[in-house]
Design an enzyme around this catalytic site. Structure first.
Site, short mmCIF file in Angstrom:
data_model
loop_
_atom_site.label_atom_id
_atom_site.label_comp_id
_atom_site.label_asym_id
_atom_site.label_seq_id
_atom_site.Cartn_x
_atom_site.Cartn_y
_atom_site.Cartn_z
N CYS A 1 29.09 30.76 42.75
CA CYS A 1 30.33 31.15 42.07
C CYS A 1 30.69 32.62 42.35
CB CYS A 1 30.16 30.91 40.57
SG CYS A 1 31.42 31.64 39.52
N CYS B 1 31.13 34.80 39.24
CA CYS B 1 29.81 35.01 38.64
C CYS B 1 29.08 36.15 39.34
CB CYS B 1 28.97 33.74 38.72
SG CYS B 1 29.68 32.33 37.85
#
Length: 160
Positions: A83, A86
């Site tokens: 991600c 993230c």
């Protein structure tokens, strides 16, 4: 006329060659930053379901009522290694974990490895940050957050 064309050509070559070298330099700088981040000691703790039941809340014996077991307020970052947002959030959280290490716990939950724990919180979008105060209900924030926004929640909701 020929001189003007030659000068224009040289100018274009100079612009393109300098932008390519700048791109390589910025790539090297970005790579060095990434290496520095990966070489630093992590201040966050990777969490499993068992650890969650021990340190945060025993979901098996008390699944319906929130009862925080921790000694300090906490943040749980639900993330995945693939991600992009993230990856942007991770160094911010690591920095905050270091800055507030005596006042706050910061945990990370890899949603691909800890599917049951992610499912318990209905995680459908990552990053999702669970802010857990000592008293009261936790606060879930979905999506990447900047440092200033995280610090505001820490100061107003967790360390009040």
């Amino acid at each position: 006329m020929k001189i003007r064309n030659i000068l224009a050509f040289m100018l274009l070559v100079g612009i393109f060659s300098s932008s390519c070298s700048d791109k390589k330099t910025s790539q090297n700088i970005g790579q060095a930053r990434a290496e520095n981040i990966s070489n630093k000691k992590q201040n966050t703790t990777e969490m499993t379901l068992e650890m969650f039941n021990e340190r945060v809340m025993d979901m098996k014996n008390n699944p319906k009522k929130w009862a925080y077991k921790g000694a300090r307020p906490a943040i749980i970052d639900f993330y995945a290694t693939w991600c992009g947002p993230c990856k942007i959030t991770a160094p911010i959280l690591d920095s905050l974990a270091f800055e507030y290490k005596e006042k706050l716990e910061v945990y990370k939950v890899d949603v691909d490895k800890q599917r049951e724990l992610a499912a318990m919180f209905g995680i459908e979008s990552i990053p999702s940050l669970l802010f857990i105060p000592m008293k009261g209900q936790p606060l879930m924030q979905v999506g990447a957050m900047g440092r200033a926004d995280m610090e505001k929640i820490i100061k107003e909701k967790l360390l009040d």
